[in-house]
Scaffold this active site. Structure first.
Site, PDB file in Angstrom:
ATOM      1  N   CYS A 144       0.837  -1.201   0.000  1.00  0.00           N
ATOM      2  CA  CYS A 144       0.000   0.000   0.000  1.00  0.00           C
ATOM      3  C   CYS A 144       0.871   1.249   0.000  1.00  0.00           C
ATOM      4  O   CYS A 144       1.420   1.639   1.043  1.00  0.00           O
ATOM      5  CB  CYS A 144      -0.924  -0.008   1.216  1.00  0.00           C
ATOM      6  SG  CYS A 144      -1.925   1.483   1.375  1.00  0.00           S
ATOM      7  N   CYS A 147      -0.466   4.059   2.258  1.00  0.00           N
ATOM      8  CA  CYS A 147      -0.248   3.810   3.688  1.00  0.00           C
ATOM      9  C   CYS A 147       1.192   4.072   4.102  1.00  0.00           C
ATOM     10  O   CYS A 147       1.443   4.661   5.165  1.00  0.00           O
ATOM     11  CB  CYS A 147      -0.596   2.362   4.035  1.00  0.00           C
ATOM     12  SG  CYS A 147      -2.211   1.814   3.492  1.00  0.00           S
ATOM     13  N   ASP A 148       2.150   3.647   3.283  1.00  0.00           N
ATOM     14  CA  ASP A 148       3.539   3.586   3.730  1.00  0.00           C
ATOM     15  C   ASP A 148       4.521   4.444   2.942  1.00  0.00           C
ATOM     16  O   ASP A 148       5.696   4.514   3.295  1.00  0.00           O
ATOM     17  CB  ASP A 148       4.028   2.128   3.687  1.00  0.00           C
ATOM     18  CG  ASP A 148       3.195   1.220   4.577  1.00  0.00           C
ATOM     19  OD1 ASP A 148       2.768   1.681   5.647  1.00  0.00           O
ATOM     20  OD2 ASP A 148       2.969   0.054   4.186  1.00  0.00           O
TER      21      ASP A 148
END
Length: 324
Positions: A144, A147-148
């Protein structure tokens, strides 16, 4: 909602329609079913929105030139609950069907019963299955970018894959990293042309063709690179990166439903054009279905059909009861 003693002797919570999964398909199904004055519950093991929450920008949903995935998820949720559809957390462990057609859904914390069940559990990212992947998950290995990605500011990263997700998220990562190396096992991308054009014109994105990743390397604490193998030249190599983002396809999230006999040999749920499975009163929508195109728009279309068909099914059940 009616509470009564379920077949496993726990207090079962009963609804006209239960939707398992609260992505775009599940939320749309809940909207249509609750708008028909049915009691509806959406069950999900996480936050509503599904993979939209992991998408930086959605540019192919009608009504928006571009919208953040989490923002679209929030708008859909507000719409899906406006007619009193309820939402609850729960990880589904099993589903059983009684002779009278009642479906019992057992989660890790509750038991529910319904006549009409809509499965909208979607799919999850497929793993590479190479050494180091699990060891460095969350320590440089990610599925992701939204997300990261921020953890890799001004650092080099690799994106594994060549489809829409890989190329689109590679573009997203190029905004914060020092550079993105898209490693693909073929000699051309599978992504939509507009995404390819953006990637090819992006100076911070490079490509490694005809190559597979055979191992993810690290120093025991974090990722340091990947081992590669070129399928055409038969040469092995190493690429130094601080992060590895994997986008090599999806697999259906259907484990609790395998015993129902509604999946194909790969686990995808088989339905007809009305979203009906082979079990009366069980429908499936969105990415969990056996189909070619898995998009927000197609999931929404599936959800609308399933919500209406659930109403039709319940009407037919009621008619049979009255005849008896």
């Amino acid at each position: 909602m009616i509470e009564r003693e379920g077949r496993n002797k726990l207090m079962a919570k009963s609804y006209d329609v239960i939707v398992i999964g609260a992505g775009p398909g599940g939320m749309t199904a809940a909207l249509y079913a609750s708008r028909a004055n049915l009691s509806v519950l959406m069950l999900d093991r996480g936050i509503y929105g599904g993979q939209m929450n992991n998408t930086a920008a959605v540019e192919n949903y009608p009504g928006f030139n571009s919208i953040l995935g989490p923002d679209l998820a929030e708008k859909m949720y507000q719409s899906s609950t406006q007619f009193d559809a309820q939402y609850a957390y729960g990880s589904v462990e099993s589903v059983s069907v009684a002779d009278d057609g009642v479906k019992t859904i057992t989660t890790d914390s509750d038991v529910y019963e319904t006549q009409a069940l809509i499965i909208a559990t979607g799919s999850e990212y497929r793993k590479l299955g190479v050494p180091g992947e699990d060891d460095y998950s969350g320590r440089g290995v990610s599925y992701c970018a939204v997300c990261d990605g921020a953890f890799f500011k001004n650092k080099p990263v690799a994106v594994i894959g060549g489809g829409d997700s890989a190329v689109e998220e590679g573009g997203y990562l190029s905004q914060m990293t020092s550079g993105v190396n898209i490693i693909h096992r073929r000699d051309q991308l599978r992504a939509q042309k507009i995404l390819q054009d953006r990637a090819f014109s992006n100076d911070k994105i490079g490509f490694t063709w005809d190559t597979i990743v055979t191992e993810i390397l690290g120093d025991g604490q974090k990722v340091t690179g990947v081992k590669t193998h070129n399928k055409k030249t038969d040469e092995d190599g190493t690429v130094d990166v601080d992060g590895v983002f994997i986008y090599v396809g999806n697999q259906p999230m259907t484990e609790p439903f395998i015993d129902l006999g509604i999946t194909d040999d790969k686990g995808w749920i088989v339905t007809d054009e009305k979203m009906k499975t082979s079990v009366p009163g069980i429908f499936a929508v969105g990415d969990v279905r056996q189909k070619d195109l898995r998009q927000i728009t197609t999931s929404v279309g599936d959800g609308g059909i399933a919500g209406q068909e659930a109403f039709n099914y319940l009407q037919a059940v009621q008619d049979k009861v009255q005849v008896k």
